[in-house]
Write a protein that holds these residues in place. Structure first.
Motif, short mmCIF file in Angstrom:
data_model
loop_
_atom_site.label_atom_id
_atom_site.label_comp_id
_atom_site.label_asym_id
_atom_site.label_seq_id
_atom_site.Cartn_x
_atom_site.Cartn_y
_atom_site.Cartn_z
N UNK A 210 0.85 -1.18 0.00
CA UNK A 210 0.00 0.00 0.00
C UNK A 210 0.88 1.23 0.00
N UNK A 211 0.64 2.14 -0.93
CA UNK A 211 1.63 3.19 -1.21
C UNK A 211 0.97 4.55 -1.35
N UNK A 212 1.58 5.56 -0.72
CA UNK A 212 1.13 6.94 -0.85
C UNK A 212 2.34 7.85 -0.94
N UNK A 213 2.58 8.47 -2.11
CA UNK A 213 3.73 9.38 -2.24
C UNK A 213 3.38 10.80 -1.82
N UNK A 214 4.42 11.54 -1.49
CA UNK A 214 4.21 12.93 -1.10
C UNK A 214 5.44 13.77 -1.38
N UNK A 215 5.34 15.05 -1.10
CA UNK A 215 6.44 15.99 -1.30
C UNK A 215 6.47 16.96 -0.14
N UNK A 216 7.65 17.17 0.41
CA UNK A 216 7.83 18.10 1.52
C UNK A 216 8.23 19.45 0.95
N UNK A 217 7.49 20.49 1.28
CA UNK A 217 7.73 21.80 0.69
C UNK A 217 8.46 22.77 1.62
N UNK A 218 8.77 22.34 2.83
CA UNK A 218 9.38 23.25 3.78
C UNK A 218 10.71 22.69 4.29
N UNK A 219 11.52 23.56 4.86
CA UNK A 219 12.82 23.15 5.38
C UNK A 219 12.66 22.44 6.72
N UNK A 220 13.73 21.77 7.14
CA UNK A 220 13.66 20.93 8.34
C UNK A 220 13.20 21.69 9.59
N UNK A 221 13.60 22.95 9.84
CA UNK A 221 13.14 23.61 11.07
C UNK A 221 11.63 23.81 11.13
N UNK A 222 10.97 23.80 9.97
CA UNK A 222 9.53 24.03 9.94
C UNK A 222 8.70 22.77 10.12
N UNK A 223 9.33 21.61 9.99
CA UNK A 223 8.60 20.36 10.14
C UNK A 223 8.08 20.26 11.58
N UNK A 224 6.80 19.93 11.71
CA UNK A 224 6.18 19.84 13.03
C UNK A 224 5.65 21.15 13.56
N UNK A 225 5.77 22.23 12.77
CA UNK A 225 5.27 23.55 13.18
C UNK A 225 4.07 23.91 12.29
N UNK A 226 3.33 24.96 12.63
CA UNK A 226 2.22 25.37 11.78
C UNK A 226 2.64 25.69 10.35
N UNK A 227 3.90 26.07 10.16
CA UNK A 227 4.38 26.40 8.81
C UNK A 227 4.76 25.17 8.00
N UNK A 228 4.84 24.01 8.61
CA UNK A 228 5.22 22.80 7.90
C UNK A 228 4.20 22.44 6.84
N UNK A 229 4.68 22.18 5.61
CA UNK A 229 3.78 21.88 4.49
C UNK A 229 4.22 20.60 3.79
N UNK A 230 3.30 19.67 3.68
CA UNK A 230 3.54 18.41 2.98
C UNK A 230 2.38 18.16 2.03
N UNK A 231 2.69 17.85 0.78
CA UNK A 231 1.67 17.50 -0.20
C UNK A 231 1.63 15.99 -0.37
N UNK A 232 0.43 15.44 -0.53
CA UNK A 232 0.24 14.01 -0.70
C UNK A 232 -0.69 13.77 -1.87
N UNK A 233 -0.49 12.65 -2.57
CA UNK A 233 -1.41 12.28 -3.64
C UNK A 233 -1.31 10.78 -3.87
N UNK A 234 -2.41 10.22 -4.38
CA UNK A 234 -2.43 8.77 -4.59
C UNK A 234 -3.66 8.14 -3.96
#
Length: 323
Positions: free
Chosen positions: A139-163
């Motif tokens: 079972x597979x779901x790809x995505x793309x991370x649009x933000x830098x490491x310091x933003x991961x886990x914060x309100x500014x963290x952005x991840x796109x998913x599709x599939x």
């Protein structure tokens, strides 16, 4: 672990992989990590707000002091991909490229666990990976991370998913730990990657254009800080231009009321001549000149600059960019 916590495996402990593991742990999930090179696993792969402890007999314990203000979830370091997968409900890969992902997970028994692939790649690779995973019953779901490491886990963290929509529905609550903008774009497995490469195109060309302008300014004896005071004004134009060009491209109408392609052709000639006179690389400027000349040759000199988005095609066609 809170009542909504899941068991997450993160494959890959580069800077982004460590940020993902930390965010999952900070969100109350039990995390197991694995890295291709065990000796390169840092003694503290997560910030001080997270403690690292063993969760299973085949995992190595790595203690890290916990913050007084944040509960200490558990992260364990697995000795193999298989043990990491078996310790988790959801598997997240963030490796150097998709070929490495294939090599790492090929032959691993996922036992129905979904694989969320946040490894960078192009849309063609995303479709190939989805087909490859399906052929192995993963079972597979790809995505793309649009933000830098310091933003991961914060309100500014952005991840796109599709599939696969069903997989997304299952993993969405856990993935919300990664940031405030976790966006599902639909069933096409290449959709997230398509957004990613287009946005990287914007970032790469804008950044290189900015740095080239610093080089040209310096060649003319302008101090960087002196130049920056005016260059920021150029950047401030981009949000409005982005919205306006998008509307024009949707409508297929490019009025030359503010500026025209013909005037841009004149301007780019001056810039290129100045750069060449100082011995600067004009490759980017030459590429822009080529696109502008192509649009003018097709009779679009009086159109607005938004038209140029269609002129990057080798065969220029009128109308919407999506046609």
């Amino acid at each position: 672990m809170n009542d909504d916590g899941r068991k997450i495996a993160v494959l890959g402990l580069g800077p982004m992989g460590r940020a993902l593991a930390s965010a999952f742990a900070g969100g109350g999930h039990a995390v197991t990590v694995w890295n291709r090179t065990p000796g390169r696993v840092p003694p503290a792969p997560v910030p001080e707000s997270v403690s690292v402890s063993a969760q299973s007999s085949d995992s190595a314990s790595v203690p890290v002091p916990a913050s007084e203000s944040v509960p200490a979830p558990a992260i364990s370091v697995a000795e193999s991909v298989q043990s990491a997968v078996h310790a988790a409900d959801v598997v997240v890969a963030c490796l150097i490229d998709n070929e490495v992902v294939r090599r790492v997970v090929d032959g691993v028994d996922f036992g129905g666990r979904p694989l969320i692939n946040l490894t960078s790649g192009d849309p063609g690779q995303a479709r190939d990976m989805a087909a490859w995973a399906a052929s192995r019953g993963i079972g597979y779901l790809p995505g793309a991370i649009l933000t830098s490491t310091p933003m991961i886990g914060t309100p500014a963290g952005t991840v796109l998913l599709s599939g696969d929509a069903a997989i997304h529905a299952v993993v969405a609550p856990a993935l919300s730990a990664l940031g405030g903008r976790i966006v599902y774009l639909g069933s096409d497995p290449a959709r997230a990657s398509a957004f990613d490469v287009a946005l990287l195109d914007l970032f790469a060309t804008a950044t290189n254009g900015l740095l080239h302008s610093f080089a040209l300014a310096a060649a003319e004896g302008i101090a960087p800080t002196e130049f920056a005071a005016f260059a920021t004004g150029i950047g401030a134009l981009l949000p409005d231009m982005t919205t306006r060009f998008a509307e024009q491209l949707e409508a297929g109408d490019f009025p030359g009321t503010r500026s025209t392609i013909a005037s841009a052709a004149s301007g780019i000639r001056h810039v290129t001549a100045a750069a060449r006179a100082h011995g600067l690389d004009t490759g980017m400027l030459d590429a822009v000149h080529t696109v502008i000349d192509r649009a003018v040759a097709q009779g679009y000199g009086s159109d607005g600059l938004g038209r140029l988005a269609t002129a990057f095609r080798l065969e220029l066609k009128p109308g919407r960019i999506s046609e």
